[in-house]
Motif scaffolding. Structure first.
Motif, PDB file in Angstrom:
ATOM      1  N   UNK A 469      24.068  88.458   1.407  1.00  0.00           N
ATOM      2  CA  UNK A 469      23.563  89.833   1.477  1.00  0.00           C
ATOM      3  C   UNK A 469      24.498  90.720   0.649  1.00  0.00           C
ATOM      4  N   UNK A 470      24.016  91.334  -0.430  1.00  0.00           N
ATOM      5  CA  UNK A 470      24.911  92.121  -1.300  1.00  0.00           C
ATOM      6  C   UNK A 470      25.560  93.309  -0.598  1.00  0.00           C
ATOM      7  N   UNK A 471      25.024  93.730   0.516  1.00  0.00           N
ATOM      8  CA  UNK A 471      25.626  94.840   1.257  1.00  0.00           C
ATOM      9  C   UNK A 471      26.836  94.396   2.067  1.00  0.00           C
ATOM     10  N   UNK A 472      26.923  93.104   2.337  1.00  0.00           N
ATOM     11  CA  UNK A 472      27.923  92.616   3.290  1.00  0.00           C
ATOM     12  C   UNK A 472      28.966  91.699   2.643  1.00  0.00           C
ATOM     13  N   UNK A 473      28.518  90.560   2.094  1.00  0.00           N
ATOM     14  CA  UNK A 473      29.406  89.553   1.500  1.00  0.00           C
ATOM     15  C   UNK A 473      30.505  89.143   2.494  1.00  0.00           C
ATOM     16  N   UNK A 474      31.775  89.154   2.057  1.00  0.00           N
ATOM     17  CA  UNK A 474      32.858  88.696   2.926  1.00  0.00           C
ATOM     18  C   UNK A 474      33.284  89.729   3.957  1.00  0.00           C
ATOM     19  N   UNK A 475      32.965  91.011   3.721  1.00  0.00           N
ATOM     20  CA  UNK A 475      33.460  92.076   4.605  1.00  0.00           C
ATOM     21  C   UNK A 475      32.870  92.013   6.008  1.00  0.00           C
ATOM     22  N   UNK A 476      31.745  91.329   6.180  1.00  0.00           N
ATOM     23  CA  UNK A 476      31.096  91.281   7.489  1.00  0.00           C
ATOM     24  C   UNK A 476      31.754  90.296   8.443  1.00  0.00           C
ATOM     25  N   UNK A 477      32.586  89.400   7.933  1.00  0.00           N
ATOM     26  CA  UNK A 477      33.159  88.349   8.767  1.00  0.00           C
ATOM     27  C   UNK A 477      34.406  88.860   9.497  1.00  0.00           C
TER      28      UNK A 477
END
Length: 513
Positions: A469-477
């Motif tokens: 998801x281009x809105x999230x990538x690694x930052x969501x983890x």
């Protein structure tokens, strides 16, 4: 000047009254000729039309003719030499014209005034389609076409239309429209490579069991989620029988080989059907798991359960007593508050419990005053109990928001699961409850969510969806290790797919040599 006066004025320009007042002389002719005069110009106009047709064009009144403007324009265009004197009459000065005035177009008049006595086949079919759409989209009963009010309403809208009978709807029109939609949907599914499926079993009011299947796919860059089947399940709900029912539906729509994953609740029988019999990947419904988590937390909170029992008694009393409802309305008017009713909760939906206590908090003052004035009323909430539900409502509210987000139909929701769970945990953790019941509810919810949903960050399907998801990538983890592992999975999958494509292309090249 009136049209009649204009006509008489034109006629008298060509005649002169004689002294006997019973005859007139036509001034157009060189020789003297007397005509009888009966007090009106009827016979004089007939004389001009018969003897001098090219001399004068007497205007015709077209007040009631809708095409009068168009006809007047056409008449003017057909005339070569027209003057417009102050009397607004059209007098042709040239004597060279030898043809009579152009007749008014009868075709235009007939076209404008003709009334239809029946609808065309196309018009009737279009109205029938709109009726079917209304019945299916608004879940209207087929008997609506027999209702007197509906028939009168349709007659006012289109007097020439007669709604089809209930039998014609059920045996002809609805099946025909269904077959058209099925054909279109199958054509769309034939042109997609991957689909996902959601399914659930439910029981009707008549205690019949059904299974419903919804198919999700992307076609022409748009997300579609049509319900492809709802079938009765007569056999026992074993994994084998459920798998048999699902397999029949998948084969009917020719999507068995295209299914990427099947989403359902975490029931042992449905999981067995999907994993063991259908050999498909099963993904648990996150919204359903969230519902179970909240129910577990509430059921473990004895103090909260007791207060909820009192709330249900209060709501039930106002739901079944018209005098109590009227008393509540009177106090709301006196206090200048909006007239709101109580909300009843449903045992199978925890969010209805939240809606119930939120409404009670909203009408706390008028409902307390109303209950104190009623002779027969259940026990009202004490001050401590009011504080308890006011303390627990904000803790439950984030779970309602997350459930709503995961219930979206117009956008993919799988990539939102990990960030929503993290946001939920963060929000609940930062709430500061004051009561013992509130603190217990908060801690229990955090524990249950971590146990039931915390592992989804390590789930390959969910993690890859979030990472892509281009809105999230690694930052969501939440953990960098989980994000790193997900990146490795995606690289491995891409490498494998590229290798397969190269191998396939090489084999095709060798075959052509």
């Amino acid at each position: 000047m009136r049209p009649g006066n204009k006509q008489r004025s034109i006629v008298w320009e060509h005649f002169k009254k004689n002294s006997d007042k019973t005859t007139v002389t036509c001034q157009v002719e060189n020789r003297k000729k007397d005509l009888k005069f009966y007090g009106n110009t009827t016979n004089l106009k007939e004389h001009l039309k018969r003897k001098h047709p090219t001399l004068i064009a007497i205007p015709v009144s077209t007040t009631d003719d809708p095409d009068s403007d168009l006809q007047n324009i056409e008449t003017i265009d057909n005339l070569s030499n027209v003057q417009s004197p102050s009397t607004s009459t059209h007098i042709i000065q040239s004597q060279s014209l030898t043809f009579p005035p152009a007749k008014r177009s009868r075709q235009l008049k007939l076209f404008g005034s003709t009334k239809h006595t029946e609808l065309t086949i196309t018009e009737k079919n279009n109205i029938d389609k709109s009726l079917i759409k209304m019945i299916t989209a608004d879940y209207q009963p087929l008997s609506i076409v027999e209702n007197v009010g509906f028939l009168e309403y349709t007659k006012q809208l289109q007097p020439l239309y007669t709604p089809p009978s209930r039998k014609l709807l059920s045996t002809k029109l609805l099946p025909d429209q269904y077959n058209i939609i099925v054909s279109k949907l199958k054509s769309m599914l034939n042109n997609v490579n991957d689909v996902s499926v959601t399914t659930d079993m439910w029981t009707s009011d008549s205690t019949k069991s059904y299974i419903t299947v919804t198919c999700h796919f992307i076609y022409n860059d748009n997300l579609y989620s049509p319900v492809i089947a709802t079938r009765e399940v007569c056999d026992s709900h074993t994994g084998e029988n459920i798998a048999s029912a699902l397999s029949y539906i998948f084969n009917e729509w020719n999507i068995t080989h295209k299914i990427v994953t099947i989403v359902s609740d975490s029931g042992a029988n449905i999981k067995n059907a999907i994993n063991e019999h259908l050999k498909k990947y099963h993904h648990p419904c996150v919204a359903h798991t969230l519902n179970l988590s909240v129910n577990d937390a509430i059921n473990k909170n004895t103090e909260l359960l007791q207060v909820l029992k009192t709330c249900r008694a209060i709501v039930g009393h106002f739901k079944h007593s018209s005098s109590a409802t009227e008393k509540l309305r009177e106090f709301q008017k006196q206090m200048g508050l909006p007239e709101l009713k109580v909300k009843q909760d449903v045992s199978t939906r925890w969010n209805s419990c939240l809606i119930m206590i939120e409404r009670l908090i909203e009408i706390k003052n008028p409902i307390s005053a109303a209950m104190s004035s009623l002779r027969r009323a259940p026990n009202c909430l004490t001050a401590t109990e009011w504080d308890l539900i006011a303390d627990c409502a904000p803790i439950l509210k984030p779970f309602e928001h997350m459930t709503s987000e995961l219930s979206g139909e117009k956008y993919p929701t799988l990539s939102l699961v990990i960030p929503l769970i993290r946001g939920l945990q963060y929000t609940v953790k930062n709430i500061k409850p004051d009561t013992h019941a509130g603190i217990l509810l908060q801690n229990t919810l955090l524990d249950v969510v971590a146990r039931r949903l915390g592992s989804l960050e390590k789930n390959s399907i969910v993690a890859k969806s979030t990472f892509l998801d281009p809105r999230l990538k690694k930052t969501a983890f939440g953990l960098a290790d989980n994000a790193g592992n997900t990146e490795k999975w995606i690289i491995e999958e891409l490498t494998s797919n590229i290798h397969i494509l190269i191998t396939t292309a090489t084999m095709k090249t060798l075959e052509t040599i």
